[in-house]
Design a protein around this motif. Structure first.
Motif: not given
Length: 99
Positions: A38-54
């Motif tokens: 599941n972490i790998a799947k999230v990492s696939e869609v987490a691109t530099p243009d997506v701002i990290a949020t908490s």
């Protein structure tokens, strides 16, 4: 291919100082493998243009002005105290003689 093996789970148990039975090793192997996938799947869609949020929505602290209000007199403060002396709360000592 699975990244999490029973040997890895046993090793993690040793590092964490947790004694694991063979049933627990087998169960945790599957559970941890699903988590890693599941972490790998999230990492696939987490691109530099997506701002990290908490948080999904922006948070903002709301503070009121710090304005002093009506203050209690010493006698009002101490009126319900179980014990008082010299305009102070009197409490049982909690420190030993080493202090």
């Amino acid at each position: 291919m699975s990244e999490i093996t029973p040997d890895l789970v046993r090793h993690l148990g040793v590092l964490a100082r947790i004694q694991l039975s063979e049933d627990e090793v087998q169960r945790l192997t599957g559970q941890l493998d699903v988590i890693v996938d599941n972490i790998a799947k999230v990492s696939e869609v987490a691109t530099p243009d997506v701002i990290a949020t908490s948080h999904p929505i922006p948070l903002e602290n709301v503070f009121r002005p710090d304005v002093p209000g009506m203050m209690l007199s010493v006698s009002e403060v101490l009126q319900n105290a179980p014990d008082a002396a010299d305009d102070r709360f009197r409490v049982t000592a909690i420190l030993g003689e080493e202090q």
